[in-house]
Design an enzyme around this catalytic site. Structure first.
Site, mmCIF file in Angstrom:
data_model
loop_
_atom_site.group_PDB
_atom_site.id
_atom_site.type_symbol
_atom_site.label_atom_id
_atom_site.label_comp_id
_atom_site.label_asym_id
_atom_site.label_seq_id
_atom_site.Cartn_x
_atom_site.Cartn_y
_atom_site.Cartn_z
ATOM 1 N N TYR A 44 0.835 -1.204 0.000
ATOM 2 C CA TYR A 44 0.000 0.000 0.000
ATOM 3 C C TYR A 44 0.871 1.257 0.000
ATOM 4 O O TYR A 44 1.707 1.431 0.902
ATOM 5 C CB TYR A 44 -0.911 -0.041 1.226
ATOM 6 C CG TYR A 44 -1.604 1.239 1.592
ATOM 7 C CD1 TYR A 44 -2.389 1.929 0.672
ATOM 8 C CD2 TYR A 44 -1.500 1.761 2.884
ATOM 9 C CE1 TYR A 44 -3.037 3.102 1.013
ATOM 10 C CE2 TYR A 44 -2.150 2.925 3.252
ATOM 11 C CZ TYR A 44 -2.913 3.596 2.303
ATOM 12 O OH TYR A 44 -3.551 4.763 2.659
ATOM 13 N N ASP A 69 -1.708 -6.326 9.244
ATOM 14 C CA ASP A 69 -2.783 -5.378 8.990
ATOM 15 C C ASP A 69 -3.914 -6.152 8.314
ATOM 16 O O ASP A 69 -3.805 -6.546 7.150
ATOM 17 C CB ASP A 69 -2.276 -4.254 8.085
ATOM 18 C CG ASP A 69 -3.295 -3.149 7.879
ATOM 19 O OD1 ASP A 69 -4.499 -3.449 7.908
ATOM 20 O OD2 ASP A 69 -2.887 -1.992 7.664
ATOM 21 N N ILE A 113 -7.248 -5.231 7.810
ATOM 22 C CA ILE A 113 -8.425 -4.380 7.652
ATOM 23 C C ILE A 113 -9.366 -4.853 6.545
ATOM 24 O O ILE A 113 -10.507 -4.386 6.462
ATOM 25 C CB ILE A 113 -8.042 -2.904 7.421
ATOM 26 C CG1 ILE A 113 -7.345 -2.720 6.073
ATOM 27 C CG2 ILE A 113 -7.185 -2.390 8.552
ATOM 28 C CD1 ILE A 113 -7.109 -1.264 5.718
ATOM 29 N N LYS A 152 -13.079 -0.611 5.755
ATOM 30 C CA LYS A 152 -13.277 -1.405 4.536
ATOM 31 C C LYS A 152 -14.444 -2.383 4.667
ATOM 32 O O LYS A 152 -15.289 -2.466 3.781
ATOM 33 C CB LYS A 152 -11.990 -2.163 4.197
ATOM 34 C CG LYS A 152 -10.729 -1.312 4.239
ATOM 35 C CD LYS A 152 -10.779 -0.124 3.291
ATOM 36 C CE LYS A 152 -9.488 0.672 3.327
ATOM 37 N NZ LYS A 152 -9.504 1.846 2.434
#
Length: 477
Positions: free
Chosen positions: A143, A228, A230, A270
């Site tokens: 990202y 992570d 998410i 998300k």
């Protein structure tokens, strides 16, 4: 007279990821008001299930009106809140996280730290786990915002774990070791590895072998692992999602020292499509990390109103079950739309089973196997096709020609427009390559000669002057 932080440009705002947003904001697409504008395909937002959320809110007007059993709780919520967060909300959050993981793992609300989004959660963990000048290893592509979130204020360095399309960008033992050795050559102390699972931008879940590889690496090197997660609720196809916590628990090492070096980041941005609510969290069994992160969270709290509303929503188990199932179904259908549209244009994608985007292979459209050629293709797609997509170089991909395309932040009709544009672009590029080369040689002949040799769908999307300005301003950093 300003601080070094205010004066430096290490924020990462000059990445193509952010520059594409800037161009979109100058000329945003609207089906009626600006049908020739730029379509935003660089934003990983989930707008597919707003109707489900709005339906719940319509049926729970008391909650929206800040009432409990008809009695106002406004004054209670308006007063100062402890930065530990509301116990009711934390209890619902850990249950929701366990639900997304099939209740294969359980979470203790006392080990949960609330933050204003996952951006804050990741940065807070960097402050807790590393000193300025120390490093975290990240698998590529990753990202683009991590260059800002992990590094800008903390001073922590990122060393890439270079992954390859030859094995669908999976993490390998060799790539991990090479990244570790590269950090040593740079005199950087490695404090941990950070991964996104499911991956942004790949849209795929990590395998159990990859997770075990990370755990073994962390045990051997005595480093941390931050996962992570998410996008854990967006997994719409097999294989199913395996959390890092589940992988550790299955190996019966959850009571050993490694458990204190495993940390999870999560948010509702998300899975519930609520990035504006700014709800993120850190989960860790390391009590020192939890204590420090909780103190740091006072700089970015989740509002009392938000916690109250969402604790009530998440406590409605019938609703959350329906939402998760329906949202995943819609994501799968939308992803298939994008893949089919790209296939019609002769463009392939990495196989994916999660997320709000696809990792798109445009290597065959490059004029050469270079990142300079990728930059030129990216500029054409923005200024001629009118699509803002994220180039692989902004994600630190080691191979030019890959792009991330988001599909859940727009209507179905807008996605169809985007697919028609990209199909026409590929067809035009293939059939008129020689004519375009000739056109480039005749730029000095003026704007009119250029317009006469471009197809009608391109002309309203970009002017000669705008494209020339982009050539001057958009450079690779």
């Amino acid at each position: 007279m300003l601080s070094a932080k205010a004066s430096c440009d290490s924020h990462g705002q000059d990445s193509f990821y952010f520059l594409g947003w800037e161009e979109y904001e100058k000329n945003p697409y609207h089906e009626v008001q600006n049908p020739v504008g730029i379509i935003q395909m660089g934003l990983a937002e989930n707008q597919l299930s707003f109707d489900l959320l709005e339906s719940w809110l319509g049926s729970n007007s008391d909650v929206l009106g800040l009432k409990r059993k008809g009695i106002s709780v406004f004054r209670e919520l308006a007063l100062f809140q402890d930065y530990h967060g509301f116990p009711a909300f934390k209890n619902e959050m850990v249950d929701f996280m366990a639900k997304l993981r099939g209740y294969k793992v359980a979470f203790d609300p006392n080990n949960l730290v609330l933050t204003a989004g996952s951006t804050s959660a990741n940065e807070t963990l960097m402050f807790c786990l590393a000193e300025p000048g120390e490093a975290f290893l990240l698998p590529t592509p990753y990202y683009p915002g991590f260059d800002r979130d992990l590094k800008w204020r903390t001073g922590v360095e990122i060393v890439p774990i270079h992954c390859s399309s030859s094995n669908d960008f999976r993490i390998t033992e060799r790539a991990l070791e090479e990244a570790y050795q590269q950090a040593e050559k740079l005199n950087l102390k490695v404090k941990g590895v950070l991964v996104t699972n499911p991956s942004n931008p790949l849209g795929s879940t990590m395998t159990k072998d990859e997770l075990n590889l990370l755990i073994d690496f962390a045990v051997t090197k005595k480093v941390h692992v931050v996962s992570d997660e998410i996008y854990s609720g967006t997994v719409f196809d097999s294989p199913s999602f395996i959390s890092l916590t589940e992988a550790v628990t299955e190996r019966s090492i959850d009571e050993t020292d490694i458990w204190n070096r495993i940390h999870i980041v999560y948010s509702l941005s998300k899975d519930l499509g609520l990035p504006g609510f700014r709800v993120g969290m850190i989960y860790s069994n390391n009590q020192t990390v939890v204590a420090a992160a909780t103190k740091m969270s006072s700089f970015g709290l989740v509002s009392s109103q938000t916690q109250y509303l969402l604790s009530n929503m998440l406590s409605d188990k019938k609703f959350t079950s329906k939402y998760i199932e329906e949202n995943q179904r819609r994501l799968k259908r939308r992803k298939e739309m994008l893949v089919a549209g790209l296939r019609g244009a002769g463009i392939g994608c990495l196989n994916s089973n999660a997320g709000l985007f696809c990792w798109v292979d445009m290597r065959h459209l490059l004029s050469s196997d270079t990142f300079e050629a990728e930059k030129e293709l990216w500029k054409r797609i923005i200024f001629e096709v009118g699509l803002n997509i994220s180039p692989g170089s902004s994600c630190h991909c080691s191979e030019p020609g890959w792009f991330r395309m988001c599909f859940a932040n727009m209507s179905q009709e807008t996605l169809k427009v985007a697919m028609r544009r990209i199909e026409a672009f590929v067809e035009f590029s293939s059939s008129t390559a020689a004519a375009l080369d000739n056109c480039n040689h005749q730029r000095a002949a003026g704007r009119n000669s250029r317009r006469s040799s471009l197809p009608r769908w391109i002309l309203p999307l970009s002017s000669y002057d705008d494209h020339e300005e982009a050539d001057r301003t958009l450079t690779i950093h």
